[in-house]
Design a protein around this motif. Sequence first.
Motif, PDB file in Angstrom:
ATOM      1  N   LEU A   4       5.491   3.529  -9.449  1.00  0.00           N
ATOM      2  CA  LEU A   4       4.503   2.644  -8.798  1.00  0.00           C
ATOM      3  C   LEU A   4       5.052   2.091  -7.487  1.00  0.00           C
ATOM      4  N   LYS A   5       4.117   1.874  -6.556  1.00  0.00           N
ATOM      5  CA  LYS A   5       4.469   1.260  -5.277  1.00  0.00           C
ATOM      6  C   LYS A   5       3.550   0.083  -5.035  1.00  0.00           C
ATOM      7  N   ALA A   6       4.076  -0.909  -4.308  1.00  0.00           N
ATOM      8  CA  ALA A   6       3.221  -2.038  -3.905  1.00  0.00           C
ATOM      9  C   ALA A   6       3.149  -2.082  -2.396  1.00  0.00           C
ATOM     10  N   GLU A   7       2.016  -2.582  -1.907  1.00  0.00           N
ATOM     11  CA  GLU A   7       1.874  -2.796  -0.468  1.00  0.00           C
ATOM     12  C   GLU A   7       2.214  -4.254  -0.159  1.00  0.00           C
ATOM     13  N   ARG A  38      -4.442 -18.923  13.105  1.00  0.00           N
ATOM     14  CA  ARG A  38      -4.457 -18.224  11.818  1.00  0.00           C
ATOM     15  C   ARG A  38      -4.279 -16.710  11.956  1.00  0.00           C
ATOM     16  N   GLU A  39      -5.086 -16.136  12.827  1.00  0.00           N
ATOM     17  CA  GLU A  39      -5.068 -14.680  12.922  1.00  0.00           C
ATOM     18  C   GLU A  39      -3.697 -14.157  13.350  1.00  0.00           C
ATOM     19  N   ARG A  40      -3.111 -14.870  14.343  1.00  0.00           N
ATOM     20  CA  ARG A  40      -1.812 -14.423  14.844  1.00  0.00           C
ATOM     21  C   ARG A  40      -0.734 -14.562  13.756  1.00  0.00           C
ATOM     22  N   VAL A  41      -0.729 -15.691  13.054  1.00  0.00           N
ATOM     23  CA  VAL A  41       0.297 -15.922  12.030  1.00  0.00           C
ATOM     24  C   VAL A  41       0.171 -14.888  10.910  1.00  0.00           C
ATOM     25  N   LEU A  42      -1.058 -14.628  10.473  1.00  0.00           N
ATOM     26  CA  LEU A  42      -1.238 -13.683   9.362  1.00  0.00           C
ATOM     27  C   LEU A  42      -0.916 -12.249   9.783  1.00  0.00           C
ATOM     28  N   GLY A  43      -0.918 -12.017  11.098  1.00  0.00           N
ATOM     29  CA  GLY A  43      -0.644 -10.663  11.586  1.00  0.00           C
ATOM     30  C   GLY A  43       0.837 -10.379  11.826  1.00  0.00           C
ATOM     31  N   ILE A  44       1.703 -11.381  11.549  1.00  0.00           N
ATOM     32  CA  ILE A  44       3.146 -11.193  11.758  1.00  0.00           C
ATOM     33  C   ILE A  44       3.659 -10.065  10.856  1.00  0.00           C
ATOM     34  N   GLY A  45       4.608  -9.296  11.381  1.00  0.00           N
ATOM     35  CA  GLY A  45       5.282  -8.306  10.532  1.00  0.00           C
ATOM     36  C   GLY A  45       4.452  -7.050  10.343  1.00  0.00           C
ATOM     37  N   LEU A  46       4.951  -6.197   9.489  1.00  0.00           N
ATOM     38  CA  LEU A  46       4.332  -4.896   9.247  1.00  0.00           C
ATOM     39  C   LEU A  46       3.686  -4.897   7.879  1.00  0.00           C
ATOM     40  N   ILE A  47       2.853  -3.895   7.652  1.00  0.00           N
ATOM     41  CA  ILE A  47       2.368  -3.648   6.296  1.00  0.00           C
ATOM     42  C   ILE A  47       3.238  -2.520   5.754  1.00  0.00           C
ATOM     43  N   LYS A  48       3.960  -2.785   4.677  1.00  0.00           N
ATOM     44  CA  LYS A  48       4.919  -1.786   4.177  1.00  0.00           C
ATOM     45  C   LYS A  48       4.706  -1.508   2.696  1.00  0.00           C
ATOM     46  N   GLU A  49       4.821  -0.237   2.344  1.00  0.00           N
ATOM     47  CA  GLU A  49       4.801   0.135   0.924  1.00  0.00           C
ATOM     48  C   GLU A  49       6.237   0.261   0.437  1.00  0.00           C
ATOM     49  N   HIS A  50       6.521  -0.335  -0.728  1.00  0.00           N
ATOM     50  CA  HIS A  50       7.850  -0.203  -1.334  1.00  0.00           C
ATOM     51  C   HIS A  50       7.689   0.154  -2.805  1.00  0.00           C
ATOM     52  N   PRO A  51       8.599   0.965  -3.341  1.00  0.00           N
ATOM     53  CA  PRO A  51       8.604   1.170  -4.794  1.00  0.00           C
ATOM     54  C   PRO A  51       8.737  -0.183  -5.497  1.00  0.00           C
ATOM     55  N   LEU A  52       8.032  -0.334  -6.600  1.00  0.00           N
ATOM     56  CA  LEU A  52       8.093  -1.578  -7.370  1.00  0.00           C
ATOM     57  C   LEU A  52       9.483  -1.734  -7.988  1.00  0.00           C
ATOM     58  N   VAL A  53      10.026  -0.647  -8.468  1.00  0.00           N
ATOM     59  CA  VAL A  53      11.370  -0.664  -9.043  1.00  0.00           C
ATOM     60  C   VAL A  53      12.308  -0.030  -8.017  1.00  0.00           C
ATOM     61  N   TRP A  54      13.296  -0.789  -7.617  1.00  0.00           N
ATOM     62  CA  TRP A  54      14.271  -0.336  -6.614  1.00  0.00           C
ATOM     63  C   TRP A  54      15.498   0.194  -7.350  1.00  0.00           C
ATOM     64  N   ARG A  55      15.715   1.496  -7.211  1.00  0.00           N
ATOM     65  CA  ARG A  55      16.942   2.080  -7.762  1.00  0.00           C
ATOM     66  C   ARG A  55      17.975   2.063  -6.655  1.00  0.00           C
ATOM     67  N   HIS A  56      18.975   1.192  -6.802  1.00  0.00           N
ATOM     68  CA  HIS A  56      19.985   1.021  -5.758  1.00  0.00           C
ATOM     69  C   HIS A  56      20.985   2.175  -5.799  1.00  0.00           C
TER      70      HIS A  56
END
Length: 282
Positions: A155-158, A177-195
Amino acid sequence: MAIHFENIKEFIGSRVSWDDRADIFTPEAAKAIREKVAERTVLVFPEVDLTDEEQLAITNAIGPKVRLTNTTNVQSNDEDVYQVTLDEKINPQPEYVLGTFFWHMDGITVDMPPPFATLLSCRIAPDKGGETEFASTYAAYEGLPEEEKQALEGLKAEHSVKASLSPIADAIPEKHRERVLGIGLIKEHPLVWRHEDGRKSMVIGTTADHIVGMDIPAGRAMLVRLAEWAAQPAYSLRHKWKKGDFVIWDNTGAMHRAVPYDKSTGRMMHRTSIAGTEAVAA
Ligand code: OGA
Ligand code: MN
Protein backbone atom coordinates in the motif's frame (compact mmCIF):
# COMPACT_ATOMS: atom_id res chain seq x y z
CA MET A 1 34.19 8.40 26.36
CA ALA A 2 31.80 8.88 29.19
CA ILE A 3 28.28 9.37 28.05
CA HIS A 4 25.58 7.07 29.35
CA PHE A 5 22.13 6.03 28.18
CA GLU A 6 19.27 4.88 30.37
CA ASN A 7 15.97 3.57 28.98
CA ILE A 8 12.88 5.68 29.67
CA LYS A 9 10.21 3.18 28.52
CA GLU A 10 10.48 -0.37 27.23
CA PHE A 11 10.03 0.43 23.53
CA ILE A 12 10.94 4.10 23.31
CA GLY A 13 13.24 6.71 24.80
CA SER A 14 16.64 7.01 26.45
CA ARG A 15 17.89 9.62 28.85
CA VAL A 16 21.48 10.73 28.24
CA SER A 17 23.94 11.64 30.96
CA TRP A 18 27.64 12.50 30.88
CA ASP A 19 30.59 12.67 33.26
CA ASP A 20 31.92 15.83 31.69
CA ARG A 21 29.80 18.10 29.44
CA ALA A 22 32.58 18.07 26.82
CA ASP A 23 31.98 14.31 26.41
CA ILE A 24 28.86 14.88 24.30
CA PHE A 25 30.78 16.81 21.62
CA THR A 26 33.34 14.13 20.66
CA PRO A 27 33.23 12.18 17.37
CA GLU A 28 32.82 8.97 19.41
CA ALA A 29 29.78 10.47 21.13
CA ALA A 30 28.30 11.48 17.76
CA LYS A 31 28.57 7.89 16.57
CA ALA A 32 27.10 6.46 19.77
CA ILE A 33 24.28 9.02 19.71
CA ARG A 34 23.40 8.23 16.10
CA GLU A 35 23.19 4.51 16.88
CA LYS A 36 21.10 5.13 20.01
CA VAL A 37 18.69 7.41 18.14
CA ALA A 38 18.08 4.63 15.61
CA GLU A 39 17.72 2.04 18.39
CA ARG A 40 15.66 3.97 20.96
CA THR A 41 13.88 6.55 18.70
CA VAL A 42 14.06 9.44 21.23
CA LEU A 43 17.06 10.71 23.22
CA VAL A 44 16.62 13.27 25.99
CA PHE A 45 19.57 15.40 27.19
CA PRO A 46 18.22 17.01 30.36
CA GLU A 47 19.07 20.68 30.96
CA VAL A 48 22.22 20.61 28.84
CA ASP A 49 21.71 24.26 27.78
CA LEU A 50 23.22 24.15 24.30
CA THR A 51 24.06 27.36 22.47
CA ASP A 52 23.07 27.50 18.79
CA GLU A 53 26.73 26.92 17.89
CA GLU A 54 26.84 23.80 20.08
CA GLN A 55 23.54 22.51 18.69
CA LEU A 56 24.79 23.00 15.13
CA ALA A 57 28.08 21.29 16.01
CA ILE A 58 26.25 18.22 17.38
CA THR A 59 23.83 18.26 14.45
CA ASN A 60 26.70 18.27 11.98
CA ALA A 61 28.76 15.71 13.89
CA ILE A 62 25.88 13.24 13.78
CA GLY A 63 24.79 14.87 10.51
CA PRO A 64 25.07 16.38 8.11
CA LYS A 65 22.58 19.10 8.89
CA VAL A 66 19.85 19.96 6.42
CA ARG A 67 17.41 22.88 6.17
CA LEU A 68 13.71 22.12 5.93
CA THR A 69 12.36 25.63 5.87
CA ASN A 70 13.76 27.11 2.64
CA THR A 71 10.41 26.91 0.93
CA THR A 72 8.08 26.58 3.87
CA ASN A 73 8.63 29.57 6.09
CA VAL A 74 9.55 33.18 6.28
CA GLN A 75 11.25 33.91 9.56
CA SER A 76 12.96 37.14 10.46
CA ASN A 77 16.20 35.23 10.94
CA ASP A 78 15.63 32.06 8.91
CA GLU A 79 18.95 30.34 9.36
CA ASP A 80 20.05 26.76 9.94
CA VAL A 81 18.50 27.02 13.38
CA TYR A 82 14.74 27.37 13.03
CA GLN A 83 12.87 29.05 15.88
CA VAL A 84 9.69 27.14 16.71
CA THR A 85 7.50 29.84 18.21
CA LEU A 86 4.06 31.39 17.94
CA ASP A 87 5.54 34.87 18.51
CA GLU A 88 4.46 36.70 15.35
CA LYS A 89 7.37 39.13 15.56
CA ILE A 90 9.67 36.19 14.78
CA ASN A 91 7.21 33.95 12.99
CA PRO A 92 4.71 35.98 11.00
CA GLN A 93 3.09 32.81 9.62
CA PRO A 94 2.04 30.74 12.63
CA GLU A 95 0.17 28.12 10.56
CA TYR A 96 3.27 25.99 10.10
CA VAL A 97 3.80 25.88 13.87
CA LEU A 98 0.09 25.36 14.64
CA GLY A 99 0.31 22.31 12.36
CA THR A 100 2.74 20.76 14.89
CA PHE A 101 -0.24 20.18 17.25
CA PHE A 102 -1.13 17.12 15.11
CA TRP A 103 0.81 13.84 14.67
CA HIS A 104 3.28 14.19 11.82
CA MET A 105 6.73 13.41 10.48
CA ASP A 106 9.03 16.23 9.31
CA GLY A 107 10.05 16.77 5.69
CA ILE A 108 7.78 14.14 4.15
CA THR A 109 6.62 16.44 1.33
CA VAL A 110 9.96 17.94 0.34
CA ASP A 111 12.12 16.86 -2.55
CA MET A 112 14.76 14.92 -0.62
CA PRO A 113 14.95 11.82 1.55
CA PRO A 114 13.01 12.39 4.79
CA PRO A 115 15.39 13.84 7.41
CA PHE A 116 16.94 11.18 9.63
CA ALA A 117 16.46 13.18 12.80
CA THR A 118 15.02 16.36 14.26
CA LEU A 119 16.73 18.11 17.19
CA LEU A 120 15.02 20.57 19.55
CA SER A 121 16.48 22.72 22.31
CA CYS A 122 14.12 24.30 24.78
CA ARG A 123 14.93 28.00 25.22
CA ILE A 124 11.73 29.04 26.97
CA ALA A 125 9.68 26.30 28.62
CA PRO A 126 5.92 26.88 28.66
CA ASP A 127 4.27 26.80 32.08
CA LYS A 128 1.12 25.25 30.57
CA GLY A 129 0.93 22.76 27.67
CA GLY A 130 3.67 22.54 25.07
CA GLU A 131 5.01 19.09 25.93
CA THR A 132 6.19 17.13 22.87
CA GLU A 133 4.88 13.63 22.22
CA PHE A 134 6.59 10.93 20.17
CA ALA A 135 5.17 7.67 18.82
CA SER A 136 7.48 4.95 17.49
CA THR A 137 6.25 3.62 14.17
CA TYR A 138 8.93 0.90 14.34
CA ALA A 139 7.52 -0.48 17.59
CA ALA A 140 3.94 0.07 16.39
CA TYR A 141 4.53 -1.86 13.17
CA GLU A 142 6.31 -4.64 15.03
CA GLY A 143 3.37 -4.93 17.43
CA LEU A 144 0.70 -5.28 14.73
CA PRO A 145 -0.95 -8.69 14.37
CA GLU A 146 0.59 -10.66 11.47
CA GLU A 147 -2.51 -10.44 9.25
CA GLU A 148 -2.61 -6.65 9.62
CA LYS A 149 1.06 -6.44 8.63
CA GLN A 150 0.23 -8.45 5.56
CA ALA A 151 -2.74 -6.22 4.70
CA LEU A 152 -0.41 -3.21 4.61
CA GLU A 153 2.05 -4.76 2.15
CA GLY A 154 2.23 -2.90 -1.13
CA LEU A 155 0.00 0.00 0.00
CA LYS A 156 0.98 3.60 -0.65
CA ALA A 157 -0.33 6.84 0.79
CA GLU A 158 -0.44 10.25 -0.81
CA HIS A 159 1.12 12.96 1.39
CA SER A 160 0.74 16.74 1.26
CA VAL A 161 1.04 19.83 3.43
CA LYS A 162 -2.57 20.54 2.49
CA ALA A 163 -3.64 17.30 4.19
CA SER A 164 -1.50 18.04 7.26
CA LEU A 165 -3.06 21.48 7.67
CA SER A 166 -6.64 20.34 7.02
CA PRO A 167 -7.45 20.39 10.78
CA ILE A 168 -6.64 24.12 10.86
CA ALA A 169 -7.35 25.18 7.26
CA ASP A 170 -10.49 27.13 8.06
CA ALA A 171 -8.58 29.03 10.79
CA ILE A 172 -5.97 30.30 8.31
CA PRO A 173 -6.70 33.90 7.23
CA GLU A 174 -8.27 33.68 3.81
CA LYS A 175 -5.68 35.86 2.13
CA HIS A 176 -2.91 33.37 3.07
CA ARG A 177 -4.85 30.15 2.86
CA GLU A 178 -4.26 29.07 -0.69
CA ARG A 179 -0.55 29.82 -0.59
CA VAL A 180 0.01 28.08 2.77
CA LEU A 181 -1.90 24.95 1.73
CA GLY A 182 0.09 24.84 -1.50
CA ILE A 183 3.48 24.57 0.27
CA GLY A 184 5.56 21.52 -0.58
CA LEU A 185 4.94 18.69 -2.99
CA ILE A 186 2.33 16.00 -3.27
CA LYS A 187 4.25 12.76 -2.72
CA GLU A 188 3.34 9.09 -2.68
CA HIS A 189 5.19 6.93 -0.15
CA PRO A 190 4.89 3.25 0.76
CA LEU A 191 2.90 2.92 3.98
CA VAL A 192 5.44 0.45 5.33
CA TRP A 193 9.03 1.63 4.99
CA ARG A 194 11.53 -1.19 4.67
CA HIS A 195 14.80 0.44 5.68
CA GLU A 196 18.18 -0.57 4.26
CA ASP A 197 18.99 -2.41 7.50
CA GLY A 198 15.80 -4.49 7.08
CA ARG A 199 13.80 -2.89 9.91
CA LYS A 200 10.28 -1.66 9.12
CA SER A 201 8.46 1.48 10.21
CA MET A 202 5.26 3.16 9.02
CA VAL A 203 5.02 6.47 7.17
CA ILE A 204 1.85 7.90 8.68
CA GLY A 205 0.57 11.08 10.32
CA THR A 206 -1.46 14.06 9.16
CA THR A 207 0.48 14.53 5.90
CA ALA A 208 -1.03 11.20 4.72
CA ASP A 209 -4.19 12.18 2.87
CA HIS A 210 -5.46 8.87 1.54
CA ILE A 211 -4.37 5.41 0.44
CA VAL A 212 -3.65 5.27 -3.26
CA GLY A 213 -6.24 3.18 -5.11
CA MET A 214 -8.45 2.61 -2.05
CA ASP A 215 -11.87 4.16 -1.41
CA ILE A 216 -11.26 7.48 0.34
CA PRO A 217 -13.31 6.72 3.50
CA ALA A 218 -11.77 3.26 3.98
CA GLY A 219 -8.25 4.57 3.34
CA ARG A 220 -8.62 7.52 5.70
CA ALA A 221 -10.09 5.28 8.39
CA MET A 222 -7.09 2.96 8.00
CA LEU A 223 -4.66 5.89 8.35
CA VAL A 224 -6.40 7.20 11.46
CA ARG A 225 -6.49 3.73 13.02
CA LEU A 226 -2.77 3.18 12.35
CA ALA A 227 -1.89 6.55 13.88
CA GLU A 228 -4.00 5.74 16.95
CA TRP A 229 -2.32 2.36 17.22
CA ALA A 230 1.14 3.94 17.12
CA ALA A 231 0.15 6.57 19.70
CA GLN A 232 -0.87 4.01 22.33
CA PRO A 233 1.09 4.43 25.59
CA ALA A 234 3.34 1.41 25.03
CA TYR A 235 4.83 2.92 21.86
CA SER A 236 4.79 6.60 22.76
CA LEU A 237 6.46 9.07 25.05
CA ARG A 238 5.57 12.55 26.28
CA HIS A 239 8.38 14.95 27.14
CA LYS A 240 7.67 17.82 29.52
CA TRP A 241 10.25 20.49 28.76
CA LYS A 242 12.56 22.22 31.16
CA LYS A 243 14.61 25.13 29.95
CA GLY A 244 17.84 23.80 28.41
CA ASP A 245 16.50 20.32 27.61
CA PHE A 246 17.67 18.98 24.25
CA VAL A 247 15.90 16.14 22.45
CA ILE A 248 16.88 14.23 19.30
CA TRP A 249 14.47 11.83 17.62
CA ASP A 250 14.47 9.46 14.70
CA ASN A 251 12.14 11.17 12.24
CA THR A 252 12.18 8.12 9.97
CA GLY A 253 10.62 5.88 12.62
CA ALA A 254 8.36 8.16 14.64
CA MET A 255 5.53 10.63 14.49
CA HIS A 256 5.58 13.61 16.84
CA ARG A 257 3.31 16.46 17.92
CA ALA A 258 3.22 19.31 20.39
CA VAL A 259 0.57 19.44 23.09
CA PRO A 260 -1.25 22.73 22.32
CA TYR A 261 0.14 25.83 24.00
CA ASP A 262 -0.69 29.48 23.89
CA LYS A 263 1.71 32.08 22.51
CA SER A 264 1.40 33.92 25.85
CA THR A 265 3.54 31.14 27.37
CA GLY A 266 6.46 32.45 25.31
CA ARG A 267 7.40 28.86 24.41
CA MET A 268 10.55 28.92 22.27
CA MET A 269 12.34 25.91 20.78
CA HIS A 270 15.39 25.96 18.52
CA ARG A 271 15.24 23.28 15.83
CA THR A 272 17.84 21.70 13.57
CA SER A 273 17.58 18.68 11.29
CA ILE A 274 19.88 15.91 10.10
CA ALA A 275 19.72 14.85 6.48
CA GLY A 276 18.18 11.52 5.63
CA THR A 277 20.19 8.89 3.78
CA GLU A 278 17.37 6.78 2.33
CA ALA A 279 14.25 7.51 0.32
CA VAL A 280 11.14 5.75 1.62
CA ALA A 281 11.20 2.28 0.08
CA ALA A 282 8.94 -0.76 0.24
C1 OGA B 1 8.59 20.85 14.54
C2 OGA B 1 7.74 20.24 15.57
C3 OGA B 1 7.25 20.04 17.92
C4 OGA B 1 7.27 20.91 19.12
O1 OGA B 1 9.19 21.91 14.79
O2 OGA B 1 8.69 20.27 13.45
O3 OGA B 1 6.99 19.37 15.26
O4 OGA B 1 6.97 20.38 20.21
N1 OGA B 1 7.87 20.69 16.82
O5 OGA B 1 7.52 22.12 19.00
MN1 MN C 1 7.63 18.53 13.34
